[in-house]
Design a protein around this motif. Sequence first.
Motif, PDB file in Angstrom:
ATOM      1  N   ARG A 193       3.163  -9.273  -0.530  1.00 30.57           N
ATOM      2  CA  ARG A 193       4.299  -8.633   0.152  1.00 30.57           C
ATOM      3  C   ARG A 193       5.613  -9.305  -0.215  1.00 30.57           C
ATOM      4  NH1 ARG A 193       1.804  -7.784   6.301  1.00 30.57           N
ATOM      5  NH2 ARG A 193       0.313  -6.124   5.751  1.00 30.57           N
ATOM      6  N   ASP A 219      -2.796  -2.546   0.299  1.00 29.14           N
ATOM      7  CA  ASP A 219      -2.032  -2.779   1.521  1.00 29.14           C
ATOM      8  C   ASP A 219      -0.950  -1.714   1.683  1.00 29.14           C
ATOM      9  OD1 ASP A 219      -1.204  -4.598   3.804  1.00 29.14           O
ATOM     10  OD2 ASP A 219       0.643  -4.579   2.619  1.00 29.14           O
ATOM     11  N   THR A 220      -0.909  -1.067   2.843  1.00 30.66           N
ATOM     12  CA  THR A 220       0.055   0.007   3.101  1.00 30.66           C
ATOM     13  C   THR A 220       1.488  -0.504   3.023  1.00 30.66           C
ATOM     14  OG1 THR A 220      -1.535   1.130   4.521  1.00 30.66           O
ATOM     15  CG2 THR A 220       0.765   1.769   4.749  1.00 30.66           C
ATOM     16  N   THR A 221       1.731  -1.681   3.554  1.00 27.26           N
ATOM     17  CA  THR A 221       3.092  -2.226   3.554  1.00 27.26           C
ATOM     18  C   THR A 221       3.603  -2.424   2.139  1.00 27.26           C
ATOM     19  OG1 THR A 221       2.715  -3.346   5.671  1.00 27.26           O
ATOM     20  CG2 THR A 221       4.516  -4.172   4.303  1.00 27.26           C
ATOM     21  N   ARG A 225       6.795  -0.464   0.476  1.00 29.50           N
ATOM     22  CA  ARG A 225       7.987  -1.138  -0.053  1.00 29.50           C
ATOM     23  C   ARG A 225       8.241  -0.738  -1.500  1.00 29.50           C
ATOM     24  NH1 ARG A 225       7.056  -7.274   2.467  1.00 29.50           N
ATOM     25  NH2 ARG A 225       7.283  -6.650   4.657  1.00 29.50           N
ATOM     26  N   ILE A 250       5.209   5.374   9.055  1.00 27.17           N
ATOM     27  CA  ILE A 250       5.661   4.047   8.622  1.00 27.17           C
ATOM     28  C   ILE A 250       6.964   4.221   7.843  1.00 27.17           C
ATOM     29  CG2 ILE A 250       5.092   2.005   7.258  1.00 27.17           C
ATOM     30  CD1 ILE A 250       2.138   2.731   7.678  1.00 27.17           C
TER      31      ILE A 250
END
Length: 334
Positions: A193, A219-221, A225, A250
Amino acid sequence: MLIGEVSRRSGVSVRMLRHYDARGLVVPTGRTTGGYREYSAADIRRLFHLECLRTLGLSLADAKRALDEPDFAPATLVAELIGHTRARIRAEEDLLARLLQVDASAPADWSDVLQVVSLLHAFESDSGGHRQRAVLTQDDTASLPVTALVEALLAEDDPNVAGALQWALVRADGHGLPGLEAGLESPDVVVRRRAVTAIAAVPAAAASRLLRRALDDPDTTIRGRAALALGDRGDAGAAPVLVDLVVEGIRDVEAAERLGTLADGPEAAGQIVSALEHRLSDADDSPARLRLAQALAEIPGGAALDALTRLARDEDRTVALTAAAILRARKDAR
């Protein structure tokens, strides 16, 4: 054997032999009639045993214990020596890494070296404010150690310090991207991340390539991004993930805005509208369908108007009213 001969054969200086005698480590058995030290064969064997123990890293006190105490257990001492040796190796490796970082910055003079060393020391501080100031106060003309900046960023949990490090890496004109790319491969999701956030701040074309890779991250985050950053750059490949963000709620408003940016022509707009309508037909919860309807408000052109017109007759009253309100707003804006 006299002290001079012992020194010549053993390689131990006369001064050190006298020191060993004074400490009771190797005391010559006899003296000549003239008072000179005279070493026996047993004394010389003890001397060689002592030197062997010293090569293992034992202090003189520990070596004396090992030689003099019959019940001395070497296992504990050897374990301690192993620990000390490993610590020394780690310290040497840290020093080597620091020297390589200084060398990588290509310092022009000693003031550059001191500046880099000062920055590296600051990265070790427990104070986030100190770390942040160390980065922000660097001379604009200084050649910063990019590798060290990347390592610090990927390990930094203070958002203010991370922001300063990202700013410094942007100044590095993309030279930090190889290290950040390695960060994208980390098994630690937090490191990935941090890496994708830093990559998103770098304007270089190579950064877009890495962001496209991040679209496949589990990972969705991280996917989100990367997609938002690519949407800002007009990269249509981000559209599917942006639609996912809308469905999942999100950063859905930002995702919808990026979709509107990507819909820069009838063909692109039609593809995005089709993707949104497809998800509308699949979605079985009202909040997700409502967000998809709201996203259509960001898409210009006739395809979005047609989709909104159909949604104005949707069985879900909330979705239908939202679509109708968007249509009225568009009509009023003409």
